[in-house]
Design a protein around this motif. Sequence first.
Motif, short mmCIF file in Angstrom:
data_model
loop_
_atom_site.label_atom_id
_atom_site.label_comp_id
_atom_site.label_asym_id
_atom_site.label_seq_id
_atom_site.Cartn_x
_atom_site.Cartn_y
_atom_site.Cartn_z
N TYR A 3 0.81 -1.21 0.00
CA TYR A 3 0.00 0.00 0.00
C TYR A 3 0.85 1.26 0.00
CZ TYR A 3 -3.43 -3.47 1.13
OH TYR A 3 -4.22 -4.58 1.06
N LYS A 4 0.27 2.31 -0.58
CA LYS A 4 0.86 3.65 -0.57
C LYS A 4 -0.25 4.62 -0.22
CE LYS A 4 3.84 6.99 -1.40
NZ LYS A 4 4.91 7.24 -0.43
N LEU A 5 -0.05 5.37 0.85
CA LEU A 5 -0.98 6.42 1.23
C LEU A 5 -0.36 7.75 0.81
CD1 LEU A 5 -3.62 7.08 2.71
CD2 LEU A 5 -2.31 7.16 4.83
N ALA A 37 0.19 -4.71 4.54
CA ALA A 37 -1.15 -4.56 5.12
C ALA A 37 -1.09 -4.35 6.63
CB ALA A 37 -2.01 -5.77 4.77
N ASP A 38 -0.18 -5.02 7.31
CA ASP A 38 -0.11 -4.90 8.76
C ASP A 38 0.69 -3.68 9.22
OD1 ASP A 38 2.35 -5.94 7.91
OD2 ASP A 38 2.55 -7.25 9.66
N GLN A 39 1.13 -2.85 8.29
CA GLN A 39 1.92 -1.66 8.61
C GLN A 39 1.24 -0.35 8.24
OE1 GLN A 39 5.13 -2.82 6.05
NE2 GLN A 39 6.32 -3.72 7.74
N VAL A 40 0.31 -0.40 7.33
CA VAL A 40 -0.21 0.83 6.73
C VAL A 40 -1.05 1.66 7.71
CG1 VAL A 40 -2.25 -0.20 5.62
CG2 VAL A 40 -1.17 1.83 4.62
N VAL A 41 -1.73 1.04 8.65
CA VAL A 41 -2.50 1.82 9.62
C VAL A 41 -1.57 2.65 10.50
CG1 VAL A 41 -4.05 1.69 11.61
CG2 VAL A 41 -4.48 0.26 9.60
N GLU A 42 -0.47 2.05 10.96
CA GLU A 42 0.49 2.79 11.77
C GLU A 42 1.18 3.87 10.94
OE1 GLU A 42 2.52 4.11 15.11
OE2 GLU A 42 0.72 2.87 14.92
N THR A 43 1.43 3.60 9.67
CA THR A 43 1.99 4.62 8.78
C THR A 43 1.04 5.81 8.70
OG1 THR A 43 3.26 3.01 7.49
CG2 THR A 43 2.72 5.10 6.40
N PHE A 48 0.24 10.86 8.73
CA PHE A 48 -0.88 11.54 8.08
C PHE A 48 -1.96 12.01 9.06
CE2 PHE A 48 1.13 9.05 4.77
CZ PHE A 48 1.18 9.94 3.72
N THR A 49 -1.64 12.09 10.35
CA THR A 49 -2.59 12.58 11.33
C THR A 49 -2.99 14.01 10.99
OG1 THR A 49 -1.76 11.15 13.07
CG2 THR A 49 -2.92 13.12 13.77
N GLY A 50 -4.27 14.23 10.91
CA GLY A 50 -4.78 15.56 10.60
C GLY A 50 -4.83 15.88 9.12
N ALA A 51 -4.27 15.03 8.29
CA ALA A 51 -4.28 15.28 6.84
C ALA A 51 -5.63 14.90 6.25
CB ALA A 51 -3.17 14.49 6.17
N THR A 52 -6.03 15.64 5.24
CA THR A 52 -7.24 15.31 4.48
C THR A 52 -6.87 15.26 3.01
OG1 THR A 52 -7.85 17.65 4.31
CG2 THR A 52 -8.78 16.41 6.16
N GLY A 53 -7.81 14.80 2.20
CA GLY A 53 -7.55 14.71 0.76
C GLY A 53 -6.56 13.61 0.44
N LEU A 54 -6.74 12.44 1.07
CA LEU A 54 -5.80 11.33 0.89
C LEU A 54 -6.41 10.19 0.10
CD1 LEU A 54 -4.46 11.11 4.56
CD2 LEU A 54 -3.37 12.23 2.61
N THR A 55 -5.55 9.45 -0.58
CA THR A 55 -5.94 8.27 -1.33
C THR A 55 -5.03 7.12 -0.92
OG1 THR A 55 -6.78 9.52 -3.22
CG2 THR A 55 -6.13 7.25 -3.65
N ALA A 99 -12.84 12.63 4.46
CA ALA A 99 -12.19 13.78 5.11
C ALA A 99 -12.61 13.94 6.57
CB ALA A 99 -12.51 15.05 4.34
N ASP A 100 -13.73 13.34 6.95
CA ASP A 100 -14.24 13.52 8.31
C ASP A 100 -13.81 12.42 9.28
OD1 ASP A 100 -15.74 11.49 7.17
OD2 ASP A 100 -17.65 12.19 7.98
N GLN A 101 -12.83 11.64 8.88
CA GLN A 101 -12.36 10.53 9.70
C GLN A 101 -10.84 10.57 9.77
OE1 GLN A 101 -13.59 6.82 7.98
NE2 GLN A 101 -13.52 5.73 9.92
N PRO A 102 -10.23 10.29 10.92
CA PRO A 102 -8.76 10.23 10.96
C PRO A 102 -8.23 9.20 9.96
CG PRO A 102 -9.67 10.23 13.19
CD PRO A 102 -10.83 10.07 12.24
N ALA A 103 -7.11 9.52 9.33
CA ALA A 103 -6.56 8.66 8.29
C ALA A 103 -6.36 7.23 8.77
CB ALA A 103 -5.23 9.24 7.77
N ALA A 104 -5.82 7.04 9.97
CA ALA A 104 -5.57 5.69 10.47
C ALA A 104 -6.87 4.91 10.62
CB ALA A 104 -4.83 5.74 11.80
N ASP A 105 -7.92 5.56 11.11
CA ASP A 105 -9.22 4.89 11.26
C ASP A 105 -9.81 4.53 9.89
OD1 ASP A 105 -8.90 5.25 13.98
OD2 ASP A 105 -10.38 6.88 14.11
N ALA A 106 -9.68 5.45 8.94
CA ALA A 106 -10.22 5.21 7.60
C ALA A 106 -9.48 4.05 6.93
CB ALA A 106 -10.11 6.47 6.76
N VAL A 107 -8.17 4.02 7.05
CA VAL A 107 -7.39 2.93 6.45
C VAL A 107 -7.77 1.61 7.11
CG1 VAL A 107 -5.06 1.99 6.17
CG2 VAL A 107 -5.50 4.39 5.66
N ALA A 108 -7.86 1.59 8.42
CA ALA A 108 -8.25 0.37 9.13
C ALA A 108 -9.60 -0.15 8.66
CB ALA A 108 -8.24 0.61 10.64
#
Length: 112
Positions: A3-5, A37-43, A48-55, A99-108
């Motif tokens: 994965y690449k965020l 897969a087991d690393q991307v949530v921590e990444t 990316f905490t607080g970042a929006t507009g992510l893919t 955009a309304d969810q923390p990146a780590a939560d959204a990835v998880a």
Amino acid sequence: MIYKLLPTVEWDDARAVGHLVGSAVDRQDGFIHLSAADQVVETARRHFTGATGLTLLTVDPERLGDGLRWEPSRGGQLFPHLYGPLPVAAVVSTQTLPADQPAADAVAALLA
């Protein structure tokens, strides 16, 4: 899969030219940072905490060739690093993070 965020604008630019050269940090380090897969949530949490507009890109490692290397990084874990551009054709799916969810939560949630 690996994965690449990244910011969606960087993905849009990559699609326009057919490959991703990576973020400023990637270019500074000399390789594109990817995650298993087991690393991307921590990444997402660390970088990316607080970042929006992510893919989130899902990448087929079989399509990356010899430029893909698994190297020690955070805590000695082996992370996938790509030396060279990431071809758009290696990306098998993309998910825009809400955009309304923390990146780590959204990835998880996407990987659940």
